[in-house]
Design a protein around this motif. Structure first.
Motif, PDB file in Angstrom:
ATOM      1  N   LEU B   3       0.868  -1.172   0.000  1.00  0.00           N
ATOM      2  CA  LEU B   3       0.000   0.000   0.000  1.00  0.00           C
ATOM      3  C   LEU B   3       0.906   1.224   0.000  1.00  0.00           C
ATOM      4  N   VAL B   4       0.650   2.152  -0.884  1.00  0.00           N
ATOM      5  CA  VAL B   4       1.485   3.350  -0.900  1.00  0.00           C
ATOM      6  C   VAL B   4       0.623   4.592  -0.760  1.00  0.00           C
ATOM      7  N   GLU B   5       1.205   5.591  -0.083  1.00  0.00           N
ATOM      8  CA  GLU B   5       0.513   6.867   0.010  1.00  0.00           C
ATOM      9  C   GLU B   5       1.337   7.899  -0.728  1.00  0.00           C
ATOM     10  N   ILE B   6       0.712   8.566  -1.665  1.00  0.00           N
ATOM     11  CA  ILE B   6       1.452   9.475  -2.529  1.00  0.00           C
ATOM     12  C   ILE B   6       0.887  10.889  -2.422  1.00  0.00           C
ATOM     13  N   PRO B   7       1.593  11.773  -1.729  1.00  0.00           N
ATOM     14  CA  PRO B   7       1.120  13.156  -1.723  1.00  0.00           C
ATOM     15  C   PRO B   7       1.575  13.879  -2.989  1.00  0.00           C
ATOM     16  N   ILE B   8       0.611  14.406  -3.738  1.00  0.00           N
ATOM     17  CA  ILE B   8       0.945  15.204  -4.920  1.00  0.00           C
ATOM     18  C   ILE B   8       0.754  16.666  -4.536  1.00  0.00           C
ATOM     19  N   GLY B   9       1.809  17.443  -4.527  1.00  0.00           N
ATOM     20  CA  GLY B   9       1.736  18.814  -4.062  1.00  0.00           C
ATOM     21  C   GLY B   9       2.065  18.865  -2.586  1.00  0.00           C
ATOM     22  N   PRO B  10       1.843  19.926  -1.824  1.00  0.00           N
ATOM     23  CA  PRO B  10       1.342  21.221  -2.305  1.00  0.00           C
ATOM     24  C   PRO B  10       2.402  21.916  -3.140  1.00  0.00           C
ATOM     25  N   GLN B  11       1.960  22.857  -3.930  1.00  0.00           N
ATOM     26  CA  GLN B  11       2.920  23.355  -4.903  1.00  0.00           C
ATOM     27  C   GLN B  11       3.475  24.721  -4.568  1.00  0.00           C
ATOM     28  N   HIS B  12       4.009  25.313  -5.599  1.00  0.00           N
ATOM     29  CA  HIS B  12       4.686  26.594  -5.477  1.00  0.00           C
ATOM     30  C   HIS B  12       3.729  27.675  -4.965  1.00  0.00           C
ATOM     31  N   PRO B  13       4.089  28.348  -3.875  1.00  0.00           N
ATOM     32  CA  PRO B  13       3.157  29.308  -3.281  1.00  0.00           C
ATOM     33  C   PRO B  13       2.872  30.536  -4.135  1.00  0.00           C
ATOM     34  N   ALA B  14       3.693  30.769  -5.136  1.00  0.00           N
ATOM     35  CA  ALA B  14       3.476  31.973  -5.938  1.00  0.00           C
ATOM     36  C   ALA B  14       2.318  31.797  -6.917  1.00  0.00           C
ATOM     37  N   LEU B  15       1.872  30.565  -7.104  1.00  0.00           N
ATOM     38  CA  LEU B  15       0.820  30.327  -8.091  1.00  0.00           C
ATOM     39  C   LEU B  15      -0.526  30.135  -7.411  1.00  0.00           C
ATOM     40  N   HIS B  16      -1.592  30.363  -8.159  1.00  0.00           N
ATOM     41  CA  HIS B  16      -2.918  30.309  -7.552  1.00  0.00           C
ATOM     42  C   HIS B  16      -3.350  28.863  -7.303  1.00  0.00           C
ATOM     43  N   GLU B  17      -4.335  28.718  -6.408  1.00  0.00           N
ATOM     44  CA  GLU B  17      -4.927  27.427  -6.106  1.00  0.00           C
ATOM     45  C   GLU B  17      -3.910  26.330  -5.751  1.00  0.00           C
ATOM     46  N   PRO B  18      -3.111  26.552  -4.716  1.00  0.00           N
ATOM     47  CA  PRO B  18      -2.221  25.470  -4.299  1.00  0.00           C
ATOM     48  C   PRO B  18      -3.051  24.377  -3.644  1.00  0.00           C
ATOM     49  N   VAL B  19      -2.800  23.170  -3.986  1.00  0.00           N
ATOM     50  CA  VAL B  19      -3.636  22.074  -3.527  1.00  0.00           C
ATOM     51  C   VAL B  19      -2.786  20.821  -3.435  1.00  0.00           C
ATOM     52  N   MET B  20      -3.195  19.890  -2.605  1.00  0.00           N
ATOM     53  CA  MET B  20      -2.418  18.662  -2.460  1.00  0.00           C
ATOM     54  C   MET B  20      -3.353  17.462  -2.560  1.00  0.00           C
ATOM     55  N   LEU B  21      -2.952  16.513  -3.378  1.00  0.00           N
ATOM     56  CA  LEU B  21      -3.729  15.285  -3.508  1.00  0.00           C
ATOM     57  C   LEU B  21      -3.019  14.178  -2.760  1.00  0.00           C
ATOM     58  N   LYS B  22      -3.687  13.639  -1.745  1.00  0.00           N
ATOM     59  CA  LYS B  22      -3.104  12.509  -1.032  1.00  0.00           C
ATOM     60  C   LYS B  22      -3.705  11.249  -1.628  1.00  0.00           C
ATOM     61  N   VAL B  23      -2.913  10.543  -2.393  1.00  0.00           N
ATOM     62  CA  VAL B  23      -3.417   9.369  -3.097  1.00  0.00           C
ATOM     63  C   VAL B  23      -2.990   8.114  -2.363  1.00  0.00           C
ATOM     64  N   LEU B 331     -12.055  19.981  -6.042  1.00  0.00           N
ATOM     65  CA  LEU B 331     -12.374  19.444  -4.717  1.00  0.00           C
ATOM     66  C   LEU B 331     -13.511  18.427  -4.736  1.00  0.00           C
ATOM     67  N   ASN B 332     -14.431  18.573  -5.674  1.00  0.00           N
ATOM     68  CA  ASN B 332     -15.602  17.690  -5.648  1.00  0.00           C
ATOM     69  C   ASN B 332     -15.425  16.401  -6.430  1.00  0.00           C
ATOM     70  N   THR B 333     -14.238  16.195  -6.998  1.00  0.00           N
ATOM     71  CA  THR B 333     -14.101  15.060  -7.900  1.00  0.00           C
ATOM     72  C   THR B 333     -13.176  13.978  -7.352  1.00  0.00           C
ATOM     73  N   GLU B 334     -13.025  13.951  -6.020  1.00  0.00           N
ATOM     74  CA  GLU B 334     -12.145  12.953  -5.411  1.00  0.00           C
ATOM     75  C   GLU B 334     -12.518  11.529  -5.823  1.00  0.00           C
ATOM     76  N   SER B 335     -13.832  11.278  -5.949  1.00  0.00           N
ATOM     77  CA  SER B 335     -14.294   9.918  -6.221  1.00  0.00           C
ATOM     78  C   SER B 335     -13.958   9.451  -7.630  1.00  0.00           C
ATOM     79  N   THR B 336     -13.677  10.374  -8.552  1.00  0.00           N
ATOM     80  CA  THR B 336     -13.473   9.956  -9.940  1.00  0.00           C
ATOM     81  C   THR B 336     -12.122   9.275 -10.165  1.00  0.00           C
TER      82      THR B 336
END
Lengths: 138, 386
Positions: B3-23, B331-336
């Motif tokens: 089982l692996v947990e893969i955090p994608i992000g959070p990203q560069h603070p200078a850009l809009h909408e910083p977000v992190m996907l924990k997969v 944010l609403n598409t986690e299930s996809t």
């Protein structure tokens, strides 16, 4: 002009904008009626009104069927802002409720994802401040 | 498999909408995705409350770098309603031209990012090269390459003269030619179609429940476009067709965008050829608004952009609520993501058109051995494909 959904009249306040104010106890029934009209939830906006001692919640929907924005307004007590969650009726509302909780302190009963720090920065969370409240000092 | 947990992000603070996907993944299969936000909440809504209506014009435009003109439009059209001013037709046409140019370069940007994510680096570079032509057109019209800042209460800041008007018309042909080529590539290339089809599918019935907007909604077969259903600026006078597709997968979303960009070319051409005469730049700017509230909506490149503006009268807003399209789409598409393979995660995420360029590094943790490996999003996309 007005639109009647589930026995409730929505007044047209501007072209393609229908608004109705409901009590917190009727909120879920009103939302259920709106969702039936091929609507997605566009936004939940919370407005702090310290003079009136309330926080006004605006549930904004866009109905593809009616080609109109349908807004359900509900006022909650500012000292105890609790309102039933609608996230089980329309899952798209979960994040909007989380946002209103984090920034305005509204508690949506039934939404288990509510937490501080969803959007607000840690220093604000640690102080227990809700930044969008008028008296937050932010 | 581990089982692996893969955090994608959070990203560069200078850009809009910083977000992190924990997969969370069981071997190759994605079994859970959690979207984390709040890394760089800038408090723009609070900032708007604390500044005057006029300053708000500039703040709203800085919510997003890519789609700044639509943010200003949403804010300005709402405030104009409260101020009781109406922009002249010529100003509305110029605003529309700028917003459609923005749509073209935004859609080209995400097509480029998608190409890079699936390993087509050359295609990425080619699209980015040609996107510059659209940016140049924006600069010709507004004087600025990125931040248009052309809106002002009651009109636009800068009129469009005949020389620049014909220049834009001329250059637009080249943009159209390239867009047609990229559309053909995305439609016919075997690898692109294989990588995007049936990935991240959203059914029509789920699209409304998840409350996704824009090309994501239209890619799932819902014919909903603010420009058509709730027209503003010069859109009531400009003919166009609402692009939508029934497939509901990542490929459909990309095809909707490319078709829309081509539609935008026609709309700009129509607007430039029929640019109304008369004034466009107002002589004075109003500074106060009546008490009241406005629900302002605009079709941004990523979907419905919504501003709820509340005024208590005077020179400052009482409350401005902003809901950007990515707030819903990302944010609403986690299930996809569920049930797809790890390599599909970047594809699905890119298909919602978030600001992804900054989500550069990915950490892969092997839960059994505790081994940690840093990978770029691109490397992740190539892991285990095929």
């Amino acid at each position: 002009m007005s639109l009647t959904l589930c026995g409730r009249a929505f007044k047209e306040v501007a072209p393609r904008r229908y608004v109705a104010t409901v009590e917190a106890s009727e909120l879920r029934r009103a939302i259920e009626a709106v969702v039936e009209e091929e609507a997605y939830i566009s936004s939940i906006s919370a407005i702090d009104m310290p003079k009136e001692g309330k926080i006004e919640l605006n549930y904004v929907f866009w109905s593809v069927k009616h080609r109109a924005a349908i807004v359900v307004k509900v006022a909650v007590d500012r000292s105890d802002p609790v309102v039933p969650s609608i996230s089980d009726i329309i899952p798209g509302a979960v994040k909007g409720e989380m946002e209103a909780h984090d920034l305005m302190g509204v508690v949506f009963e039934g939404n288990r994802s509510l937490r501080r720090g969803f959007l607000a920065s840690e220093d604000v969370v640690v102080r227990g401040v809700y930044p969008l409240k008028k008296d937050s000092g932010v | 498999m581990a089982l692996v947990e893969i955090p994608i992000g959070p990203q560069h603070p200078a850009l809009h909408e910083p977000v992190m996907l924990k997969v969370r993944a069981d071997g190759e299969d994605v079994i859970g995705v959690e979207v984390n936000t709040g890394y760089n909440h800038r408090g723009v809504e609070k900032l708007l409350e604390k500044n005057s209506w006029v300053r708000g014009m500039y703040i709203a435009g800085r919510v997003c770098g890519i789609c700044n003109a639509v943010h200003t439009q949403t804010y300005v059209q709402g405030v104009e309603n409260l101020m009781g001013v109406e922009p002249p037709p010529r100003a509305n046409y110029i605003r529309t031209i700028v917003m459609e140019l923005e749509r073209i370069h935004s859609h080209m940007l995400i097509s480029a990012v998608m190409a890079e994510v699936i390993g087509f680096t050359t295609l990425f570079m080619l699209i980015m090269r040609d996107r510059e032509k659209a940016m140049y057109l924006k600069e010709l019209v507004t004087g600025n390459r990125v931040h248009a800042d052309i809106h002002v209460f009651g009109g636009v800041k800068r009129d469009l003269d005949e020389v620049r008007r014909s220049r834009v018309l001329d250059e637009l042909r080249r943009v159209e030619e390239r867009l047609k080529y990229y559309r053909r590539v995305f439609e016919t290339d075997y690898t692109i179609v294989r990588r995007l089809s049936e990935v991240g599918r959203i059914k029509k019935s789920d699209a409304l429940k998840l409350s996704v907007v824009g090309p994501t909604l239209r890619g799932s077969g819902v014919r909903s476009d603010v420009r058509f259903e709730d027209p503003y600026a010069a859109y009531p006078e400009i003919p166009f067709s609402v692009i939508y597709r029934d497939e509901g997968d990542s490929w459909a979303r990309m095809m909707v965008r490319l078709d829309e960009a081509l539609e935008s070319v026609n709309m700009i051409r129509y607007a430039l050829e029929r640019l109304p005469q008369g004034p466009a730049v107002p002589k004075a700017i109003p500074r106060t608004a009546r008490p009241g509230e406005v629900f302002s909506r605009v079709e941004a490149p990523r979907g419905e952009l919504f501003y709820h503006i509340v005024s208590a009268g005077g020179t400052n807003p009482y409350r401005v609520k902003i809901r950007t399209p990515s707030f819903l789409n990302v944010l609403n598409t986690e299930s996809t993501y569920l049930g797809h393979r790890l390599a599909d995660v970047p594809v699905i995420l890119a298909s919602y058109d978030p600001c992804i360029s900054c989500m550069e590094r990915v950490l892969v943790v092997d839960e059994r051995s505790g081994r940690r490996v840093y990978m770029s999003l691109k490397e992740l996309a190539q892991v285990g494909f095929g």
